[in-house]
Structures are given as structure tokens and as C-alpha cells.
Design an enzyme around this catalytic site. Structure first.
Site, mmCIF file in Angstrom:
data_model
loop_
_atom_site.group_PDB
_atom_site.id
_atom_site.type_symbol
_atom_site.label_atom_id
_atom_site.label_comp_id
_atom_site.label_asym_id
_atom_site.label_seq_id
_atom_site.Cartn_x
_atom_site.Cartn_y
_atom_site.Cartn_z
ATOM 1 N N CYS A 178 -25.881 -2.579 47.046
ATOM 2 C CA CYS A 178 -26.586 -2.310 48.284
ATOM 3 C C CYS A 178 -27.608 -1.208 48.067
ATOM 4 O O CYS A 178 -27.586 -0.486 47.068
ATOM 5 C CB CYS A 178 -25.605 -1.888 49.361
ATOM 6 S SG CYS A 178 -24.355 -3.148 49.679
ATOM 7 N N GLY A 199 -30.364 -5.712 47.538
ATOM 8 C CA GLY A 199 -29.574 -6.523 48.458
ATOM 9 C C GLY A 199 -30.458 -7.387 49.322
ATOM 10 O O GLY A 199 -31.347 -6.870 49.991
ATOM 11 N N ASN A 218 -23.290 2.462 50.096
ATOM 12 C CA ASN A 218 -23.474 1.798 48.810
ATOM 13 C C ASN A 218 -22.362 2.242 47.870
ATOM 14 O O ASN A 218 -22.218 3.438 47.604
ATOM 15 C CB ASN A 218 -24.853 2.157 48.220
ATOM 16 C CG ASN A 218 -25.084 1.642 46.806
ATOM 17 O OD1 ASN A 218 -25.830 2.232 46.051
ATOM 18 N ND2 ASN A 218 -24.445 0.545 46.432
ATOM 19 N N GLY A 219 -21.576 1.280 47.414
ATOM 20 C CA GLY A 219 -20.471 1.614 46.518
ATOM 21 C C GLY A 219 -19.232 0.839 46.893
ATOM 22 O O GLY A 219 -19.296 -0.110 47.676
ATOM 23 N N CYS A 276 -23.401 5.075 36.824
ATOM 24 C CA CYS A 276 -23.372 3.652 36.464
ATOM 25 C C CYS A 276 -24.556 3.339 35.555
ATOM 26 O O CYS A 276 -25.712 3.312 35.995
ATOM 27 C CB CYS A 276 -23.459 2.794 37.723
ATOM 28 S SG CYS A 276 -23.649 1.038 37.350
ATOM 29 N N TYR A 298 -30.146 -2.880 34.287
ATOM 30 C CA TYR A 298 -30.556 -4.066 35.029
ATOM 31 C C TYR A 298 -30.876 -3.834 36.508
ATOM 32 O O TYR A 298 -31.813 -4.421 37.026
ATOM 33 C CB TYR A 298 -29.454 -5.118 34.931
ATOM 34 C CG TYR A 298 -29.666 -6.300 35.822
ATOM 35 C CD1 TYR A 298 -30.503 -7.354 35.440
ATOM 36 C CD2 TYR A 298 -29.054 -6.366 37.080
ATOM 37 C CE1 TYR A 298 -30.714 -8.429 36.277
ATOM 38 C CE2 TYR A 298 -29.267 -7.447 37.918
ATOM 39 C CZ TYR A 298 -30.085 -8.477 37.518
ATOM 40 O OH TYR A 298 -30.298 -9.537 38.335
ATOM 41 N N SER A 332 -36.899 -10.699 32.897
ATOM 42 C CA SER A 332 -35.576 -10.355 32.401
ATOM 43 C C SER A 332 -35.758 -9.842 30.979
ATOM 44 O O SER A 332 -35.915 -10.627 30.059
ATOM 45 C CB SER A 332 -34.710 -11.622 32.420
ATOM 46 O OG SER A 332 -33.508 -11.388 31.750
ATOM 47 N N ASP A 344 -31.888 -8.673 29.076
ATOM 48 C CA ASP A 344 -31.295 -7.419 29.549
ATOM 49 C C ASP A 344 -29.775 -7.500 29.621
ATOM 50 O O ASP A 344 -29.089 -6.499 29.464
ATOM 51 C CB ASP A 344 -31.904 -6.968 30.892
ATOM 52 C CG ASP A 344 -31.926 -8.043 31.941
ATOM 53 O OD1 ASP A 344 -31.167 -9.025 31.816
ATOM 54 O OD2 ASP A 344 -32.704 -7.909 32.896
ATOM 55 N N CYS A 391 -15.874 -4.616 37.385
ATOM 56 C CA CYS A 391 -16.289 -3.329 37.950
ATOM 57 C C CYS A 391 -15.608 -3.142 39.292
ATOM 58 O O CYS A 391 -15.601 -4.059 40.121
ATOM 59 C CB CYS A 391 -17.810 -3.296 38.129
ATOM 60 S SG CYS A 391 -18.376 -1.798 38.979
ATOM 61 N N CYS A 406 -17.517 -1.369 32.323
ATOM 62 C CA CYS A 406 -17.715 -2.824 32.197
ATOM 63 C C CYS A 406 -17.842 -3.234 30.736
ATOM 64 O O CYS A 406 -17.584 -4.380 30.387
ATOM 65 C CB CYS A 406 -18.904 -3.295 33.036
ATOM 66 S SG CYS A 406 -20.447 -2.428 32.703
#
Lengths: 476, 476, 476, 476
Positions: free
Chosen positions: C18, C44, C118-119, C253, C259, C300, C363, C399, C453
Site C-alpha cells: 500500500c 496499490g 501500510n504494512g 525491506c 522492485y 522489468s 529484477d 513475507c 524472503c
């Protein structure tokens, strides 16, 4: 968005309230509720919603718009399960939005609880205050959110106990459908303000709906009304009828018969069409007028006009013809066009009216502005005399039980004599049906009804500090 | 998109034809035509268009859809100028598309010519062949394209001569409005099949329209009908009336009075409402039935029902109630629902019908399928006897002059006796108005009318090799 | 509605999370937030919302759809006031609906509280259980509803105390904006998983946003990041910075750099474009390949490809060309069309590829299905060798902090060797950037980042009994 | 309807022209044409249409909008048959409407004739005059209507003769597809202004298309170009190639290579991508500049930038980042926002630009307004020097063969020196590719091309009294 709509000027009528419908015990429960809501669309055109359950999980779909626009075959397929409840909501100005749609649903400890509500609470402010004191937050301005908060706080003690306690706190008018994933509960307030009826389908499934026209459409047989003060629990174990609260004086809303309900419905145990025709017959007795013909404005007073014509012997005519294709958007007329807003919907039949004495039969007068324009339009088309008879008494008082009359300042009858109203409307004469005549037309006795909008005598004392404007949405 | 629509089952009625309206001499010409088309919307719901001119250039806007959807304030502003003509077209199945909308416009040597046409030519195939022999190409399947080709080929000899020559070639039914950037020409075929009337606005501007209800809405005063065989040229020099063609037997379409025209219109010089009521009165004389009440199906036979009730003394009731909110899209009902397609639109009032002998007054029966379902629905609701009277004779023959009846194989009356139809519809008795009774109701004599759909006697021999299916669009 | 969007196959990429943006102190606060969200749209695309306040009341508007579709000039005008916060939400499959949109708003004792989040919390189930024990009901499946419940329960003790207590209970990743009618509060979790930056406008108004590209668009100057563990209270009294909770290990993160974030943003204090180019440069060092040219798939790996080309000296080409007009709906191709879903978006440049050895710079690889098709398409177009280098390590672990990777079973790298992946994709060789190389590219040290991840080492222990599928909506 | 589309500012670029595609001999002909048009969408976004035939009848579907919006699975199913031709048309301002869409179809003596046309006639006014003299009427302003009129007048003498005679009358640029119910005819004017290529599908079906990218998408193999002056008749008897007209000097439109065609297409026999990269390489030779990096504006000059970087050794960067979600409707920015219209689409990467000397590689400059804003935006983001190289000569002259450049008054290069343009754009230096360099990049000799827009030397004398504004629609 479709506005289709009833072909009368809603802006000068009391707003329709909400309509509810639920089905338990049919594999197509949501589809049946869809059709039930379709038949109840006249009770609310702003938004529609259905929640369906299969015993374990529930799915809700609701949106702004008419029933036919909110649901598609695809959305109905997603609403799978053997029980479903639905709601249509009336259109308010301004603050109507997606948040304030119903059924209202929330989860509590994994239990999904929903409610579809018709009516208006009179102690909602106090209840909110009380709940917030205990940490509750509110996202909507609807009474139904309060109901769910209360149910959630008591549900640990069992469903019956939760119902009993919840509605003990609540005062006002409510006919509603609660739903959990496996149970549907129909509740009607002890005064019985709003109608609620019970039917059964061929396969034994039970149906609850605001009016019998919803039963007719889905071919359910009418069994009986949900009684004032009754909570009817419907689940796999069958029907359980509870009367957990102190009984109260009956206060059926007589406006359902005057204007709200569909004429093909039976409401409070008798047929609306018949009641309206009788209102016309009694009017003919109460208000004898010499005239050449009797006419309704299209879709407003049709049945009372038949009654008046029959009883008086004065022929019935349709003096104004509706344009069937009145769309939603309007181009502004050119400046010189008088009576335009009337004629674009209803054109007077000049050759019929010229030189004639006419009696208009109306079901109700609220603001009076449209009526005034229509009377002028009839006179310009050549009517010699224009009389009006109204199939209810003058509407002078606010309703706190779920009807959205305009505020007093906009009610033409508030603080005005019948003579003053006649003058404003430009009529040769004006007669209202007496309260006694109105009650007589229903076939029940006076003590069954709330007549507060005519008399100002409120069966439950409303919190008059409450102004509906303080809330953003529907009070029902 | 809302199509609102007439609340009757159009699929079983003869199609409405087209409607036209033009204004010359008003700065808001296009807006006035817009409202004129609005009032004529019942004559065609498929597409709408207006072409406006200011003496030098013309602007055209047309699209599929209702008048209210096709035009906005912005598009009307672009349609500037003091003259404008417009068209509404009926809805056909399948091949209807934007190409086949009207007014049809083309340019020829810099001159923009347009036409808005109501009616149907009977020699269009021969005319096309002839024109193609001379190099013409066609983009539409509309008769109006032929009219413009012919006008273009003769316009060099002057407008009057072009009109005279063009319509000398043309056989069939046409009431139409031609337009150049500075002139509006109203033409009605010598038989006068379709109506066309002339009115005048306060400022002296002239209005031509299919029906007087369009004049009423824009407050134009009715002057007279455009006569059969008349070409009326309206421009800055005023009105010029020409009768350039050999006169013919009058052949007014009596179906305008039976069903097509709005009841508030005067058509062929008399009021439609009054004619329909008289049809009911004459029916009461021709078909005496013992019954408890008379009822129309909503919006179908209302006025004849009033006449029948008055003349017979049998009370009028509204035995089926319309759902005002029938939207355009439908969810399929569940399998068990009988009569669903009837009841979703019209719900019988059970308490009124139970045990009663009922007379239905219908304006026309075409396919009979809907009527059959409705009669069943009334019986299921408890009616003891169901009789039907129809305010015109049986419709047994195709129309070649602009009415879209279903093909003979779908006309319930084609090759069927009244007894056979009664049986199919499941009625206790069925009576049709006699041709004589129908003519009597109009107040004019028999030799004014085309009754071909009842009698098969065609005033102009149609090219019966012609099958409408060969063309993709509107024949009118 | 066309969403056209980013020209890459989102279905095989980790979902964007988000984005949030808030402005305090500008008369056009909502409009500025609108543009901020516009710049953050890549974070988003499912829904968008803004709540605006003027010190006394708040107005909320939110809906499904892109920012440009959800808001109009008219809705922005209704969002008046000097402070506003907004949210864009990513697109999930299935259960996404209007209920689960943000900002989430509720009232408590007359105070409107909203949050844009966001999270992802890791103890949300426990928190819900706890709150329900105390009578709370829930209408959404969003963490933000929990935040508001907690805030409401503590707000009586003052805003700072409520913030302190609320976020003491909460574990997980959150960068969020709380709002009351007169105050905006920016909070970032002590680990600092998700970015959040602070800027200032010309007039002194403060702006908080997920990425600096939002500041750029509205011409706000970047001041600093909101710090991990910081609560920044912004109101008429100015900025108050609190650090009420125990500090924690930083866990930025790193996928934001790989990305998520826009390349023109600075995130965690350094430029994303530069970091990505450096990833390519380090890849060129780690993975030396002989080839004729280097190419990205459009949008990409563009920047890493530039870095790889620069560092390796192998020329850069654009071997696949994007169709700019890929619309939303697709006609199914005919059966014989191979690689259709690739070619309809990206067409290989045959004359460029024939006989060439190609290095693709990607990516990230998530599912691998699209990559596989594209590689085949390149081979069919004549490429002699196809190598791939990826600018991050293999993504093998879920994640729990707000990124929506597909489940492990769909991650091509989960339980697969690089050799196995190379084989699946049909490549001549495949090289992933090492974790060290990735960290090096950012310019910060290893202990600033969450690499879970890639490594499976989770900075906060997640509740692994939690399955996102148990919830119907966004976890962020 | 969102058209989002190519992420560059079309308003300052020459308009794309039209694109055409046809398939003969495949049961899914219309679907294949649909995908062909999809691949050619960059050549026209205003409207799309397909006509399909099965040997006997034809069906046409066309509408305003993108290919993906105009057609659905359902409409494609109706377009059944083994041959189909289609058209995409560019977007013009104002008068674009449904009437002026293609394929244009008409019937003549029962024969349906249609044409899909790319190009512009120079003697259309004279041809119209001539045809009107013989009685023709016109409904559109498109050249294709003239083609059909001419074909209809000669078709009685057989198809080949009709083609020969028709195009003998016609002067100008045209690559077009004629169609009857059983035959597809591809025609390219003797100068060969616009491209047209022939391909074959696996099953032997023939495909004709404006560019090879359409062949690629439907997996057709490229055979050869339709030759200048060739008419290719394709029907059940196979291919018949005719060259019925006097040969002419080749005049390929070099702008196809500069800007119009897709880079993955081969046009006039060579690859567009390769040509553009070579333009950049030659520019690097012609215009040596000292700088830190080379950059294109996204999607404008990408391939020339790669060539320039390779040849000069100056690194390539992407100094401006595109917002992928630029929607169709815009909220007006607040007053203080400078460069807003640039930044909302393209954000400069500040950290990359600060203090750097930058070379922009552009494909063309038409109005120059957007370029000017972008240069300012780069300077505000910190660029020390901004140079620009353009991969074609200055565009100073109108095109009469199908390209919609703005009128001379809006061409920044018309009547302006390169120094004056440099000054207007705010550049440190500006270099245009020389005509010789441009031709060299294509690999063909000078005498293959029309360079009129650069040189003013017109291969066919246009009727300069003709102003495109006299017509309401597309000239192509």
C-alpha cells in the site's frame, strides 16, 4: 444507475421507508430474497443488499442502486446457502453513501452477525453514548449498527438471551431480520409500528417480508403476521416464537395503508387496495361535491378515486396522461414554458377538461408545491372548477418511527388551516378524510393505530432533542 | 441506461412506428424539437436524432437510445440555428444499428439535405433498382435514403420541382420532414396514412409534429393537420402550401386511435382518449356480459375500460397492480415459479379477485402469449370467470404502411376463429369490437380509414414479394 | 474502466503493497494528497481513499479503483480543510471489496478517528480475540480496524498516551497515518520495515508519504525519513516527535529497492535508480557471460540492465517491444497461436535477435511462468543463446510484513536449485545476485535490512499459524 | 473509456495515420483481423471496424474507441466468414464521429462493397464534384466514400476493370483493402507512400497489413510488400497480381521509420528498430557533444539514444521516470505547481541529474511546447547542461499524403532557424539529423523516399486550395 421510479413526484411525498425480506430453508435462498426485494423496491430505492449463509459462512453483497442494478446472476451465485436476508433502503438527500447500506454485518469472536432493519429507534443517541463508554467505535450512523453492538455484547449467553436483552434496551419502531450463519431471527417491536409477515414456500421454507406482495412474487403462501413484540427464531430446528418483552399498546402505522404499501399487499391483516377504495367511498360520504367527473393524478389516489366515483356516482376519468418515458436527466426548458415540469410528466387532456367541474382524489398532500402546479395546469387546460379530496387527514407532525416526512416548515399543513391550504393550492374546494373515516376504512378499531403524524399524539415519547440532520444517513 | 418504458409487454404489441417533429423560426429550435421528440417517445425508442440549421450550415446529432439519453445540454447547444427537425425510431430486433438512424442526411453539390420519415414505401425495391442503374450506392436500408437520392437528382430544377418529381415516384405511406439549411418541408402522402399536424408558437414560429401532444409540451397552438397530399414549405418567406400530386382516397391508419397515439393527442382531428372511451362504450353495447367488475391490464385498455364500465354499469377495478420498478435486466427465476414473467410486472390483487367474474378490456391482441399468461394468473388468484373484450377487430393481415406487426404466423388471429382464440387464451368469453363499431367510435365515416390489418383490403397494392426480413432495419 | 497500468505481468510479480500520503497545513490539503497518491499509485491499484479535516469535522471519500477514477473535482471539493490523509491499496484476488478500503474511519464519543496503514501486523489474531473479549465487533479484515479500536479504548487518556499504549500492543510492520479532525500522526514501527518520509511545502505545510516521488510531484522538499519507532504528531502547535517504544534492530525491506519503489524515489535514504543500476554492475562482476547484447524485459530490470551493460561492456538493446495499447479485456486467441500471451504485450524484434547470444536482466523471478514463455518466444524469434541474470537472490520464503508473495508452492525458487530454475525457464545460464552484492548495491550495511524472503531469518517472529487466506482482504 | 495509451505527449507529435489489416481463407478471419488491428493500434486510436464475409453476405461492425473496446467475443462471432478486412483510425479533434469510421460500406445492385483506407487523396474535391454532377450524394467526408462511388459506377464491367478505372481517376496516397462478399483486393498507389505487406498463415490463408508487427502477432509469415502500383486480388481462385497503372517514382514516407511504425516492424523492407538505432549512430557522427550521459524521453527516441550512446561512447541513462498510471482525467493542479504537466507523467531523477551535462535524443520535434517544459524540468532538477539531438531534419512543410502534422503556424521549425528553435526550447545546443544521414540510416537510396515534410518537394502536386478544415473528418 436507473431511477425508473414511480411515476409520481416523490419530492413532494413522504419518503418510502425500508423493506426487508428473508428466506430460510431453500437452496436458492438469495435468489428468492432478490425477488422479494424486487417486489419491495417501492419501499426503498437508494441501496440494496443481501447476506446469505450456508450454516457455516456468510457472504454479503450490497451497493447503492436499485435491486436490478445491484445484483447480477454472478453475484447471486456467490450468495450461496439455504438462508438469506435482504434490505432495500430509501433515498435520502446528500449523505447517502455506501457505508450506510444494509444488511449491516460484523463479526464477533468469529461469529458473523447481520441485521436488516426497517424502522427508527428513539433512544439511539443514548444507546450510542452508553456503548462508547464501554469502548465501542461506530462506523455508520445507522440504528442497525447499535443492534449488532448490543447483540455482540450478550451473545455469549446464548442467542435467545441476547435477543431478549438487546431489545429490552431498544425503544422505537423496528421490524428487522437478524442473521447468523445458521439462523434467521425476525423481530417486531411491541407496538408493531411497521409491518412484517410470515409465509411458507412449497418446499416448507419460511419467508419473512415487509409486505405480502413479496410473498406473492415468489409464490410463498401467507401464514400470518409476525406479531408485535414477537421474536421468531428460524433454523434447522424449525420455528421458535418468543414474546420476551412487556406487551404494549398497538401502534400500526396507518400511513402504510394511505400511501406506502403496495395496493396488492395485505398489511396488518387487510388488503391495501380495498382500504384505499373504502377511503374514497367514505370521502364521498364526508365530502359531497357537484362535479362532472372524478380523476386521480396518475398513480396517486387511483384506488380512492374508484371508491369515490362508485360511492358518489360521479364518473371517473383520467384527466392527465402520463408520459411513459420520463427519463432521469432533464434539459432545461426554454424560458417561456409555463407548467413545464408538470406537463413533461403529465399532460392534461384538454378536450376532456374544457368547461368541466373536476374532483381530484389525492392520497396525501405533503409540500403542496406539485399539487399547486398541477391544479394550475388543469385550469389552463380549461377546467371550470377544480376540487380536491384527500384520502387522509392533514399531515402536520413529524414522524419519529421511520417515515421521512419533510420538516414541519415544509409541510403545507403544519400551522395552516384547510382553508389556507385550499387557497395555496388554488382549489375551489378542498376536503380531507377525517381520522375516524380513515380508521373506518381499515376495518380495525382506532386503538390499533399510530396516527401521530395527523394528531401529534406519540405512542412512544421521542427524544425531541434529536434532529435527524445530526445524522448522515437513514434512520430506519 | 434506463429504458423506463411503457409498462406493458411491447413484445406482444404491434410496434410503435416513428415520430417526427420540426420547428422553424425560433432561436431554440433544436431544444423545442428535443421536447417535441420527448413527447413523441412512445412512437419510437430505438434511436433519436435532430438536425438543426441556421440558414447556412446544418449540424446533425443522432444515436441509439432514448431522447433523454441521446441529447445533453452540450449537444443541444451545438445544434444551433432557427430551424430543426427530429426523429424517434422504434426498436426492432437484431439488425438495428447506428447506420439506420434518422434524420438521414447527405450532401449534394454542397447542399445538405436531410429527411425524417414516418411511414413505409411500397415501391422501395423498384426505386433502389432504378437509382442503382444510374450509379447510386446505398449505405442504409431506410426509405429515407431513397428520398434523398431522388431529391438530389432533381434539386437543380428548384426545390418545388424536386419535391413534385420526387414524390411522384414514391408510393406508400409517408409523413416526413425534409430540411435544407434554410427551409423545412413537411410532406404527407396523398392517402394520409400517418398523422402530421401543424402548430404555431407564441413568437410565430411554426411547428410540425406527428401528434398534438408534442405541440402541447412546447406550448404550441394547434392550427390544422398537414393535409393528405400536401407539401408545406416553410422558410423565411413564410408558409407555402402545395398539392402537386393527384388526390387519392383517404386512408388514415385507424390503429393510431386503437393503440399507437397518446390519449392526450388529437389525431386526424379528434381526441384519442375520447375515441378509446367510445370504443369501450360501443363494446358494452355489442358485448353484454354479466360480471362483477371490469378491469384493464395496466396501461392497456384503460380508457376503453372506463367507457365499458360507464356504459354497462359494471364497476371498474384495477385487478392487477404494476410493479413500478421493473428494470431492464432480469435474473432468471427458479424453476418452480409459475406465471413469473407476468407477476414480476403485474401482481393480481387476490382479495379483489377471489370468486369474482371479471371482464378484461384490452386494446388489441397480437400474439396472445402474454394475454394467455395473464389470464392464467388471474385464475390462479381466484377469479371465477374471466371474460375479455377487445377494442378493435381481430388483427389478421400484415401492414405495409409502417406498422410492424409480427408476421402472420405469429398473429394469433391469423387463420383462427374468435372461438379458437378464446380457447387459446383460456377465457370464458371473448368479444372483439366490430369494424363498424370501431369506425363509429372515431366520429368519422368509414371512407376515411385504412382498415387493412383487419380486413385485408389494401388501399395501395403492396409489392408482396417484398419481405421485410430482406432489409436489416426500420421500414418506416 | 481501463487500468492499463504497468506494462509488466503483475500476476507473476510480488504484489505492490500500500501507499500513504498526508498533508497538514494547506488549504488544498486533499488535492495535494490526491496528487501524492497519484504518484504512489504503483504501490496499490485496487482502491483509493482520502479523509480530510478542517479542525472540526472530517469527510471521507473512498472507493474501488485507481486514484484518477475514484476522485473527481467535485469529490475533492467536498474534501475541504487544511489536513488530509490518503491511501492506495494493492489489488488482491477475489475478496477485495469496498468494505476493505482505507482510510478506515470510525467515531468514538463524537471523535472521528481514521487510519491509513501500510504494512502487516503479526499479532492481529491475538489482538482481535482480546478486543472481542471486551465486546468489540469487527466489520473488516483489516489491521487498521484493530488500530482504531485500540486508539478508541485509550483516547480518554490523551492522544500521546493513546498512541503509546496502542502501539505497545502491536507487533509487526506498519507505517501509518492516524488522523483526528485537527491532528495528523505519522507512526513507523521500531524495525522500520516500510519506508515513510517527511517533507515540507513552500507555505510550510508538512507532508508525509511512503516515497519521495510523492513529494516531488507536489513540489514538497524532502526533510528526512520518519524514523523507525517514531510517532510524529502534527497539528496547529507544530511537529512533536516521540519515541515512546523500546528501540529495535533495523529491518528495512530491501525489496523496496529491488522492485517496489519507483526508481525516481529515494527510499531509506538513497536513490532507487542508483541502487538498481549498481545491482546490475555488481551482477556483471559476479556473473561474467559472453554475449552479443544485454536486454531487459520492458519495465522489468531496465536500470540493472544499464548497470550490467556499463560494467560488462556488452551493448544494451531492447529486444522485445511493448504494445502500448494492451487493453483490459481479451478476446481468446485462436488455437494455433503459440506464445500469444507474451506477444500480445511484447513482440520480439526478430531481425535483432536472429543468431544472437542474449543476456536478460530481470529484477526478480517469482512464479517463473511468464519468464519461461518469454524465453521461448525469444528462442522462436531466433536467439542463439538466452542467459538470465537476476538483480536479487532467489525468493524462497513468505513475507509476514506486508508483501504479498505467492504462497511457497507457487514460488519457483522455493525448494528448487538455481540449476532447477534455469532448467524450468529454459535458459542457457541463470545467475542470481548474491545477498552480499544486493546489500552492497544499497550503500548501507547488512544490519539495516530484512532479507527474510531470501534467507528465512525473520526479524520478528510471525504467528505462523496465521494464514492470510483466513482473511478476506488486504493484510496491510 | 480510457485510452491511456502511449506514454508520450501525442498532442505535440504528428498524428499516427490509419492502419489496415485483412485476412482471406481462415475460418476465424475476423478474429485474426481483430488481433492484427490490435497490433496496429498505434496507427489510430479513434475508431475501429471490421467487415467480414462468407462468400455470400457481409457483416460490418465499427464504432468509436480502441480495438479492445469496440469488439467483444460476441461481436466477433457475428463477424463470421472466411474473409475479413479491418481498419483503425487516428484521433482527430472535434468532428470525429461515428459516421466517419471505416471500413466504409455500401451496396450497389445487391453487391456489398467496402473499403478500408490508409492515406490521403489529393484530388478528392474534384472527384466529388464530378460524381455529384452525375447525381451522387455523400454522407461522409472520407476519401473512401469516393472510392466506393467510383467502384460502383464501373463494377458492371467486372472487378478488374472497375479497379483499373477507379484508381486511374484517383491521385494521392493510398494503401487500401477493398472487399466484396467473396474477394479481398489490396491496392497500393504507384508512388507507394504508405506501407502494405503480404503474409501467409500456416493454413495458407493470406494476410495483408500495414506493418509486419500485425503478421507477427497472428503468426503469419511475411512474404513480401504489396508493390507500389499493384492491385492484388485474393479470392477462391488464389492471388492475382495486377499492375494496371503507369508506374511512378517511388515516394515511401520516411516518417514511418522516424516515428510512426512500431520498432518491431519491418517497413519498406527493413527493420524500424535498426533504422532508428542507425539514426542515432549517424547523429553521433554528425553532432559530437561532450556530456555525462545520453537519455531519451521515455518512449520517444529510445532506439536512437541507444545508437547515439554506442557510437559516442557516452553512457545511456533514463533521466526521467514515467508514472505508469497516468489516467485519462485530470484534476487541475494547485496554482503554485510549476512543470506540473511534465512531472505528472515524467519525474526527473534528481540524484542522477544534479550537476550533469545531458544529451536528450528525440525522434522529432513538432510544436516544441512539451519539449520546452521538459527541458525546464530537467534544469530545475539540477542538470548543468541540456543538449538535444533529433533523429530527423526540421519538419517545416505540410503533408498532403496522410500525416496529420499541425498547421505550419504551429510547427516550431516552420519559418524558424535551428538557433531560434534551440533558443525557444532553452537548450545549450540542438542538432538535427541531416536528410542525407536520415536516408543513410534506412539503407535505401534517396530516390525511394518522400521527404516533402522536410524539403517541401512534393512528389505529387497537391491541390493547395484544399484545406483540411473544410472537411469534418479524417483525410486518410
Amino acid at each position: 444507475m436507473n431511477t425508473n421510479g414511480p411515476h409520481q413526484d416523490l419530492s413532494t411525498k413522504p419518503r418510502h421507508e425500508c423493506g426487508i425480506c428473508g428466506v430460510f430453508g431453500h437452496q436458492d435462498a438469495a435468489k428468492l430474497v432478490y425477488f422479494g426485494l424486487y417486489a419491495l423496491q417501492h419501499r426503498g430505492q437508494e441501496s440494496a443488499g443481501i447476506v446469505a449463509g450456508d450454516g457455516k459462512k456468510v457472504v454479503l453483497h450490497k451497493d447503492m442502486g436499485l435491486v436490478a442494478d445491484v445484483f447480477s446472476e454472478r453475484t447471486l451465485q456467490r450468495l450461496s446457502g439455504h438462508l438469506a436476508t435482504g434490505h432495500v433502503r430509501y433515498s435520502t438527500t446528500g449523505e447517502s453513501n455506501i457505508i450506510n447500506t444494509q444488511p449491516f454485518m460484523a463479526t464477533h469472536k468469529g461469529l458473523a452477525l447481520s441485521v436488516a432493519h426497517n424502522g427508527n429507534l428513539v433512544n439511539s443517541i443514548a444507546l450510542r453514548r452508553h456503548l462508547e463508554q464501554q469502548g465501542s467505535i461506530f462506523q455508520t450512523t445507522m440504528d442497525s449498527e447499535i443492534v449488532i453492538h448490543l447483540m455482540a455484547r450478550h451473545i455469549d449467553r446464548g442467542l435467545q438471551e441476547a435477543i431478549k436483552t438487546t431489545f429490552s434496551c431498544i425503544q422505537g419502531a423496528y421490524s428487522l431480520l437478524l442473521m447468523t450463519p445458521d439462523t434467521m431471527i425476525a423481530v417486531r417491536d411491541p407496538n408493531g409500528f411497521r409491518p412484517l409477515c410470515l409465509g411458507v414456500l412449497d418446499n416448507g421454507a419460511h419467508v419473512v417480508a415487509s409486505e405480502t406482495c413479496a410473498l406473492d412474487l415468489i409464490e410463498a403462501e401467507y401464514i400470518r403476521d409476525v406479531e408485535p413484540g414477537e421474536a421468531l427464531i428460524i433454523n434447522d430446528k424449525g420455528l421458535t416464537s418468543l414474546f420476551p418483552w412487556a406487551p404494549a399498546q398497538k401502534s400500526y402505522c396507518i400511513f402504510e395503508h394511505v400511501y406506502f404499501a403496495r395496493p396488492d399487499s395485505d398489511v396488518f391483516g387487510f388488503n391495501v387496495y380495498a382500504a384505499r377504495k373504502r377511503m374514497g367511498e367514505i370521502l364521498a360520504r364526508e365530502a359531497r361535491i357537484e362535479a362532472d367527473f372524478v380523476m386521480p393524478f396518475p398513480d396517486s389516489g387511483n384506488y380512492a378515486a374508484i371508491g369515490y366515483s362508485n360511492a358518489s356516482g360521479i364518473p371517473l376519468e383520467m384527466g392527465m396522461i402520463r408520459n411513459h418515458y420520463v427519463g432521469r436527466t432533464f434539459i432545461q426548458p426554454t424560458q417561456s414554458m409555463r407548467d413545464f415540469s408538470v406537463r413533461v410528466k403529465l399532460n392534461p387532456v384538454r378536450s376532456l377538461l374544457t368547461g368541466k367541474r373536476v374532483i381530484i382524489v389525492e392520497d396525501s398532500i405533503v409540500r403542496g408545491t406539485t399539487g399547486r402546479s398541477r391544479v394550475q395546469s388543469l385550469r389552463r387546460a380549461g377546467a371550470a372548477e377544480v376540487h380536491m379530496v384527500v384520502s387522509c387527514p392533514p399531515t402536520r407532525h413529524a414522524c419519529y418511527y421511520g417515515i421521512d416526512f419533510p420538516s414541519s416548515s415544509q409541510l403545507v399543513a403544519a400551522g395552516n388551516t384547510v382553508e389556507g391550504i385550499r387557497d395555496y393550492l388554488g382549489l375551489d374546494s378542498l376536503h380531507y378524510l377525517s381520522p375516524e373515516g380513515l380508521v373506518e376504512a381499515t376495518g380495525l378499531s382506532r386503538d390499533h393505530f399510530c396516527l401521530a403524524c395527523f394528531t401529534g399524539e406519540y405512542p412512544i415519547e421521542p427524544d425531541k432533542t434529536f434532529t435527524k440532520e445530526a445524522f448522515s444517513g437513514c434512520g430506519c
